[in-house]
Enzyme design. Structure first.
Site, short mmCIF file in Angstrom:
data_model
loop_
_atom_site.label_atom_id
_atom_site.label_comp_id
_atom_site.label_asym_id
_atom_site.label_seq_id
_atom_site.Cartn_x
_atom_site.Cartn_y
_atom_site.Cartn_z
N ARG A 55 54.48 74.64 65.54
CA ARG A 55 53.79 75.53 66.49
C ARG A 55 54.54 76.84 66.67
O ARG A 55 53.98 77.87 66.98
CB ARG A 55 53.57 74.84 67.85
N TYR A 112 32.53 92.57 69.97
CA TYR A 112 32.12 91.20 69.62
C TYR A 112 31.83 90.45 70.93
O TYR A 112 32.57 90.57 71.90
CB TYR A 112 33.27 90.57 68.85
C1 LIG Z 1 34.31 87.00 64.57
C2 LIG Z 1 34.94 88.10 65.31
C3 LIG Z 1 35.91 87.84 66.30
C4 LIG Z 1 36.33 86.44 66.67
O1 LIG Z 1 36.94 85.78 65.61
P1 LIG Z 1 36.96 84.18 65.44
O2 LIG Z 1 37.80 84.00 64.21
O3 LIG Z 1 35.55 83.74 65.30
O4 LIG Z 1 37.61 83.65 66.67
C5 LIG Z 1 36.48 88.92 66.94
N1 LIG Z 1 36.12 90.18 66.66
C6 LIG Z 1 35.19 90.47 65.71
C7 LIG Z 1 34.84 91.88 65.44
C8 LIG Z 1 34.57 89.44 65.01
O5 LIG Z 1 33.64 89.72 64.09
#
Ligand SMILES: *Cc1c(COP(=O)(O)O)cnc(C)c1O
Length: 405
Positions: A55, A112
């Site tokens: 970890r 996002y």
């Molecule tokens: C998918 C995405 C995230 C989150 O990533 P995960 O790996 O799904 O947790 C954050 N920012 C953007 C722009 C994304 O496309």
């Protein structure tokens, strides 16, 4: 002791070898043994390099982090960043490692979806005040970012409308007022844009998307140029349990080997697709940073040079029925809410990423029922464009609704 009583659970040393494997070995070990307590001291005090507990760090994460740091233009004397168990874990490391109760942050209004939720809703419970700003609006940026701002967080190209953030104004304002600029570079990738070269203090990624590239691993990455900031967010990742599994890192490293090839191929196809779709009856508009009609044309040129991205959005004339007909008429393309896979995927923001946004606000953002986002993959360009052209034609002729799923 007889052979019958010898346990297979003995600690056989890993074979030493003067030759090195050309592929990074997968190291699933959770613990690492030391020779004695003095050696362990040396390790914890930073005099000796090594690992103790997965970890806290492991070779597969470090190999991947070093490659991502290199892609983002970090030099050998700078930290390599930390790999996290998801893109959201990368964002969480930044928030948990660097913010405190009473801080004020400014975030892009079209982040996002989960990032918006974390920053806009969940953080309030911890006493952090979040203000949204349109990151393409220079005046709004000037009004929002002041001496009370601790951190500004933006994506460079908005999803799904593909508007370009005014990174120059944001960096300027942050530098002037001592706020940290955090850039989520997932959408753009270091192939298109390198935030550190444009004044970012911290870069985060969902490695899940284009960098790993095969839709089979969920991972993230967070890097700060400043060693103290990196130590804080790295410690947060370890303490809050946001660090990744060795196998996921190993898979992502394998995917990363073809990142540049995949990116270039997808971008070339995306540019051709955007132009092809823009010609068609039944398409109201095509949004693509490489097109002359893009509303942020000059800014895109300044920030991205000749790069134009791998995502194309288009708006169909009709509403939900036409969208459904279009999707059914392009059966080999997955309708799936992701991006950056080797295969092309189509998403419908109104029913997925933006379903929680109220329709009025959605309309204001330009996210209509007819809007679709295409994340272009590495398929044969002609076949892909032909399939999508036929799907648009099927909708225009009303044939789409007669095709069964
Ligand atoms: C998918 C995405 C995230 C989150 O990533 P995960 O790996 O799904 O947790 C954050 N920012 C953007 C722009 C994304 O496309």
């Amino acid at each position: 002791m007889s052979d019958d009583h010898r346990s297979v659970v003995r600690r056989t040393p890993y074979p030493s070898s003067v030759s090195q494997p050309v592929v990074t070995p997968l190291s699933p070990s959770v613990v690492y043994r030391s020779v004695d307590a003095d050696e362990l001291d040396g390790h914890y005090e930073g005099r000796l390099t090594g690992y103790s507990y997965a970890r806290e760090g492991h070779p597969n994460a470090d190999v991947l982090a070093a490659k991502l740091a290199w892609l983002e233009g970090l030099t050998d004397s700078e930290p390599i960043g930390v790999v996290t168990s998801s893109g959201m874990a990368a964002l969480s490391s930044v928030v948990l490692g660097l913010l405190r109760h009473g801080d004020r942050i400014v975030v892009g209004s079209q982040l996002y979806g989960r990032s918006l939720r974390l920053l806009g809703t969940d953080l309030a419970r911890f006493g952090v005040e979040t203000m949204m700003v349109d990151p393409g609006d220079r005046n709004a940026i000037a009004a929002a970012v002041d001496t009370s701002t601790t951190m500004v967080l933006v994506e460079v190209v908005s999803n799904p409308t593909l508007r370009v953030a005014d990174v120059e104004a944001l960096a300027d304002r942050c530098r002037h007022h001592g706020a940290l600029l955090v850039v989520d570079n997932t959408f753009t990738t270091p192939r298109m844009f390198r935030p550190f070269a444009h004044g970012a203090d911290i870069v985060i990624h969902s490695v899940t998307k284009l960098l790993a590239g095969h839709a089979d691993v969920t991972l993230g990455y967070a890097a700060a140029r400043n060693p103290d900031l990196q130590a804080s967010l790295g410690e947060a990742a370890v303490t809050w349990g946001l660090t990744p599994s060795p196998f996921d890192c190993w898979l992502a490293e394998r995917g990363l080997h073809t990142f540049e090839l995949r990116y270039d191929r997808a971008e070339q196809t995306a540019a051709a697709l955007a132009d092809a779709l823009a010609q068609l009856d039944g398409v109201v508009r095509v949004l693509y940073p490489g097109r002359a009609d893009h509303p942020d044309r000059d800014r895109a040129d300044r920030l991205f040079g000749s790069r134009t991205g791998t995502v194309v959005s288009l708006e169909l004339t009709g509403g939900r029925d036409d969208v459904n007909a279009f999707l059914r008429a392009a059966p080999s393309i997955a309708f799936a809410p992701t991006l950056g896979d080797v295969a092309t995927t189509i998403s419908h923001p109104a029913s997925s990423s933006h379903r929680g946004v109220d329709p009025g606000e959605r309309a204001q953002l330009g996210i209509t029922e007819g809007l679709l986002r295409i994340s272009v993959g590495i398929e044969d360009e002609e076949l892909l464009i032909a399939e999508l052209e036929e799907a648009v034609a099927a909708v225009a002729s009303g044939a789409g609704s007669r095709i069964s799923p």
